[in-house]
Scaffold this motif. Structure first.
Motif, PDB file in Angstrom:
ATOM      1  N   VAL A 132       0.853  -1.188   0.000  1.00 49.19           N
ATOM      2  CA  VAL A 132       0.000   0.000   0.000  1.00 49.19           C
ATOM      3  C   VAL A 132       0.890   1.239   0.000  1.00 49.19           C
ATOM      4  N   ARG A 133       0.906   1.909  -1.125  1.00 48.27           N
ATOM      5  CA  ARG A 133       1.694   3.136  -1.209  1.00 48.27           C
ATOM      6  C   ARG A 133       1.045   4.261  -0.404  1.00 48.27           C
ATOM      7  N   ARG A 134      -0.282   4.222  -0.374  1.00 48.43           N
ATOM      8  CA  ARG A 134      -0.985   5.256   0.375  1.00 48.43           C
ATOM      9  C   ARG A 134      -2.446   4.874   0.554  1.00 48.43           C
ATOM     10  N   LEU A 135      -2.990   5.162   1.747  1.00 47.50           N
ATOM     11  CA  LEU A 135      -4.425   5.111   1.984  1.00 47.50           C
ATOM     12  C   LEU A 135      -4.947   6.542   1.904  1.00 47.50           C
ATOM     13  N   ILE A 136      -5.970   6.759   1.107  1.00 50.47           N
ATOM     14  CA  ILE A 136      -6.506   8.102   0.915  1.00 50.47           C
ATOM     15  C   ILE A 136      -7.978   8.109   1.288  1.00 50.47           C
TER      16      ILE A 136
END
Length: 342
Positions: free
Chosen positions: A198-202
């Motif tokens: 997961v590169r990022r949770l937005i």
């Protein structure tokens, strides 16, 4: 305020906007790069940003949204997605859905205890967490919400890999604005099981706001985002300036969404059947068929003012029909207006 269109139409618009942002902000996607995943309560979608536009990757049925349903067969195999949603005639205790609502929650959570009474499948206590328990007759198997959620993420990963003809390792995943730290960590845990980094949770409202401004980030804007999905609802005011986005205020409920509307319609249908016939409603035998018909009727009300829910052979030789109007459905939507006003 009344909701003029059923939740699925709104959810579809939000899903497309979210996926557009999720993939675009991490670089152009070729093989072995980053995909965007909108992991909803009712549906999951995967997309990429290529050649200046968003591409939502269709599943094997040609649909851009895949139902988050899992069906366990008598042999212990697990069918997921569209096929699990479409299959009828199976024991409803072996068909699992709404799992996102259990992510990051403990067994003694009031929401979990209330959910036990509304879903046909069994939940078991395991280390103070709710696990799905499936009885296959010859054995009983248990899965954590993260393990089943990972199955859907794997399916999205595979769709993207087939579409791009390469390996996918990284993803950007959207989450409801009101997901707490435990719920966000549960999404990361499910992703790890699916072998996705997961590169990022937005937050979904922020992602939707950013998607509307991909090609215009110079002017200052105040954006109101209402994200009404299958299992959560968020209302946010987001300020955008020079490519930066800040949530000024957010209110939300991680226990309210389109599935709740389905449940209320379902309860009305059951009450109508009992009132008309005086017979016991056959929950186990036709439960999933009726839930599918209610979802279909809800979508139909986007373009018509009334629709019929037809249940063939509710008992041998006995059919049942019930008219659902948009006005009737809108009565259920008023709870959302009350929530937003509050």
């Amino acid at each position: 305020m009344e909701c003029d269109a059923p939740m699925m139409q709104i959810e579809l618009i939000i899903t497309f906007s979210i996926i557009g942002f999720a993939a675009s902000k991490t670089g152009s996607v070729d093989t072995n790069e980053v995909i965007g995943i909108d992991f909803g309560t009712s549906f999951v979608s995967v997309g990429i940003f290529r050649y200046g536009t968003v591409e939502i990757i269709p599943n094997e049925y040609g649909n851009r949204m895949t139902p988050t349903y899992a069906l366990f067969t008598e042999t212990g195999d697990c069918i997921i997605g569209e096929l699990a949603y479409l299959k009828t005639g199976h024991n409803p205790k072996t068909k699992i859905y709404n799992l996102k609502r259990l992510l990051g929650r403990t067994w003694d959570d009031t929401f979990v205890q209330n959910l036990i009474a509304t879903v046909p499948y069994d939940l078991a206590y395991v280390n103070n967490k709710p696990y799905v328990q499936v009885n296959l007759g010859y054995k009983t198997i248990q899965f954590s919400p993260e393990e089943i959620s990972a199955m859907f993420l794997v399916q999205m990963k595979q769709l993207a890999e087939q579409y791009l003809h390469g390996t996918i390792k990284d993803a950007v995943i959207t989450v409801p604005a009101y997901f707490n730290d435990q719920q966000r960590q549960a999404v990361k845990d499910a992703s790890a099981i699916a072998e996705l980094n997961v590169r990022r949770l937005i937050s979904e409202p922020t992602a939707a706001a950013m998607a509307t401004r991909i090609h215009n980030t110079e002017e200052e804007n105040m954006i109101f985002v209402l994200d009404l999905g299958g299992g959560t609802v968020d209302a946010s005011i987001i300020q955008q300036y020079d490519g930066l986005y800040e949530a000024i205020t957010t209110v939300g409920n991680t226990s309210l969404g389109g599935e709740n509307f389905n449940e209320r319609v379902y309860s009305q249908l059951v009450n109508q059947y009992i009132r008309r016939t005086g017979e016991k409603y056959p929950y186990q035998r036709i439960d999933m068929q009726v839930r599918r018909d209610i979802e279909r009727a809800k979508r139909a009300l986007s373009s018509v003012t009334e629709t019929m829910i037809e249940i063939n052979s509710i008992y041998p030789g006995e059919d049942f029909s019930w008219k659902l109007t948009r006005e009737h459905f809108n009565d259920h939507c008023k709870v959302v207006a009350i929530f937003i006003h509050a």
